[in-house]
Design a protein around this motif. Structure first.
Motif, PDB file in Angstrom:
ATOM      1  N   ALA A 140     -14.876 -92.449  19.717  1.00  0.00           N
ATOM      2  CA  ALA A 140     -15.857 -91.656  20.461  1.00  0.00           C
ATOM      3  C   ALA A 140     -15.270 -91.146  21.770  1.00  0.00           C
ATOM      4  O   ALA A 140     -15.696 -90.128  22.303  1.00  0.00           O
ATOM      5  CB  ALA A 140     -17.107 -92.502  20.750  1.00  0.00           C
ATOM      6  N   ALA A 141     -14.254 -91.856  22.273  1.00  0.00           N
ATOM      7  CA  ALA A 141     -13.579 -91.432  23.503  1.00  0.00           C
ATOM      8  C   ALA A 141     -12.526 -90.361  23.229  1.00  0.00           C
ATOM      9  O   ALA A 141     -11.845 -89.908  24.148  1.00  0.00           O
ATOM     10  CB  ALA A 141     -12.921 -92.635  24.176  1.00  0.00           C
ATOM     11  N   GLY A 142     -12.365 -89.962  21.952  1.00  0.00           N
ATOM     12  CA  GLY A 142     -11.391 -88.937  21.610  1.00  0.00           C
ATOM     13  C   GLY A 142      -9.993 -89.474  21.405  1.00  0.00           C
ATOM     14  O   GLY A 142      -9.042 -88.709  21.307  1.00  0.00           O
ATOM     15  N   ARG A 143      -9.868 -90.812  21.355  1.00  0.00           N
ATOM     16  CA  ARG A 143      -8.539 -91.406  21.163  1.00  0.00           C
ATOM     17  C   ARG A 143      -8.174 -91.419  19.686  1.00  0.00           C
ATOM     18  O   ARG A 143      -9.026 -91.295  18.810  1.00  0.00           O
ATOM     19  CB  ARG A 143      -8.524 -92.825  21.725  1.00  0.00           C
ATOM     20  N   GLU A 144      -6.902 -91.623  19.411  1.00  0.00           N
ATOM     21  CA  GLU A 144      -6.406 -91.678  18.049  1.00  0.00           C
ATOM     22  C   GLU A 144      -5.853 -93.068  17.742  1.00  0.00           C
ATOM     23  O   GLU A 144      -5.614 -93.879  18.648  1.00  0.00           O
ATOM     24  CB  GLU A 144      -5.316 -90.627  17.829  1.00  0.00           C
ATOM     25  N   GLY A 145      -5.628 -93.338  16.462  1.00  0.00           N
ATOM     26  CA  GLY A 145      -5.052 -94.601  16.065  1.00  0.00           C
ATOM     27  C   GLY A 145      -6.056 -95.739  16.148  1.00  0.00           C
ATOM     28  O   GLY A 145      -7.270 -95.538  16.118  1.00  0.00           O
ATOM     29  N   GLU A 146      -5.529 -96.940  16.244  1.00  0.00           N
ATOM     30  CA  GLU A 146      -6.355 -98.131  16.306  1.00  0.00           C
ATOM     31  C   GLU A 146      -6.595 -98.554  17.759  1.00  0.00           C
ATOM     32  O   GLU A 146      -5.762 -98.297  18.619  1.00  0.00           O
ATOM     33  CB  GLU A 146      -5.684 -99.277  15.546  1.00  0.00           C
ATOM     34  N   PRO A 147      -7.733 -99.209  18.032  1.00  0.00           N
ATOM     35  CA  PRO A 147      -8.003 -99.659  19.401  1.00  0.00           C
ATOM     36  C   PRO A 147      -6.873-100.526  19.966  1.00  0.00           C
ATOM     37  O   PRO A 147      -6.433-101.474  19.329  1.00  0.00           O
ATOM     38  CB  PRO A 147      -9.304-100.478  19.241  1.00  0.00           C
ATOM     39  N   ASP A 148      -6.398-100.097  21.166  1.00  0.00           N
ATOM     40  CA  ASP A 148      -5.344-100.849  21.874  1.00  0.00           C
ATOM     41  C   ASP A 148      -4.049-100.971  21.085  1.00  0.00           C
ATOM     42  O   ASP A 148      -3.233-101.838  21.353  1.00  0.00           O
ATOM     43  CB  ASP A 148      -5.833-102.262  22.254  1.00  0.00           C
ATOM     44  N   LYS A 149      -3.864-100.061  20.106  1.00  0.00           N
ATOM     45  CA  LYS A 149      -2.625-100.086  19.343  1.00  0.00           C
ATOM     46  C   LYS A 149      -2.075 -98.670  19.257  1.00  0.00           C
ATOM     47  O   LYS A 149      -2.112 -98.019  18.228  1.00  0.00           O
ATOM     48  CB  LYS A 149      -2.849-100.627  17.926  1.00  0.00           C
ATOM     49  N   ILE A 150      -1.654 -98.163  20.385  1.00  0.00           N
ATOM     50  CA  ILE A 150      -1.193 -96.774  20.456  1.00  0.00           C
ATOM     51  C   ILE A 150       0.297 -96.713  20.204  1.00  0.00           C
ATOM     52  O   ILE A 150       1.045 -97.487  20.796  1.00  0.00           O
ATOM     53  CB  ILE A 150      -1.516 -96.160  21.833  1.00  0.00           C
TER      54      ILE A 150
END
Length: 215
Positions: A205-215
């Motif tokens: 929802a924040a527009g981030r990609e990949g897995e949470p805290d795993k960039i």
């Protein structure tokens, strides 16, 4: 008023702004630079109630003056995702201002916040991870998972996901939301089964990609 291709609707401005902060604060963060004249805005339709009982003025494709954005939540309402704004702040020069079909300059938004809109073809799609129960041969409660998906989509549209929430806090909000609409708090999967999915929902929802805290 310039090139029409530069103007985007309120809901599109909302999607840009959630890339750089909380969904709940998007309207507040946009209002301040609009009030300073840093971001141009226009309304497709508006009703301006004149002061001292002098009637009303109907406007279309109206360039919104920067002073219109003054005031505070006690005398105004700004629903960015719906493109609506109203105010009874007398500093506008009117007794009341009601605007709809709000649009904002894309180039002003990008320059002020330092963001770029994501390509629709690369925008992440919310999916729900398969719970452990399926791997243990007990099957998936598709009704509960279907209710969870519906609740997440409806909740984000009507209330907005606060990006500062934990998955547990979000789960509690969703249970309350389902109950408010006539369901039961057991109509969605137990937190232990859907915590990963809720973390993804907040992350994406924040527009981030990949897995949470795993960039």
């Amino acid at each position: 008023m310039g090139d029409d291709s530069d103007w985007i609707r309120g809901r599109d401005a909302f999607q840009l702004l959630i890339k750089v902060g909380s969904i709940g604060s998007a309207a507040a963060r946009l209002r301040e630079p609009c009030a300073r004249g840093r971001i141009r805005a226009r309304a497709l339709d508006g009703t301006l109630t004149l002061r001292h009982g002098h009637g009303t003025q109907i406007v279309q494709d109206w360039e919104v003056p920067k002073q219109t954005w003054g005031g505070d939540p006690n005398n105004s309402s700004f629903l960015l995702n719906e493109g609506l704004f109203s105010s009874t702040d007398f500093t506008t020069g009117y007794r009341r201002v009601e605007l709809s079909g709000l649009q904002f300059s894309r180039s002003d938004l990008v320059a002020y916040f330092g963001i770029e809109p994501a390509s629709p073809s690369t925008a992440p799609i919310l999916t729900v991870a398969q719970p452990n129960d399926a791997r243990k041969g007990r099957g998936v409660d598709t009704e509960k998972w279907g209710t969870l998906i519906a609740a997440i989509v409806a909740f984000q549209h009507s209330k907005g996901i606060d990006l500062a929430w934990t998955a547990s806090a979000f789960h509690d909000k969703l249970k309350e939301y389902v109950c408010e609409r006539g369901g039961k708090d057991s109509d969605i999967p137990h937190y232990s089964k859907c915590s990963n999915a809720l973390n993804r929902a907040i992350w994406w929802a924040a527009g981030r990609e990949g897995e949470p805290d795993k960039i």
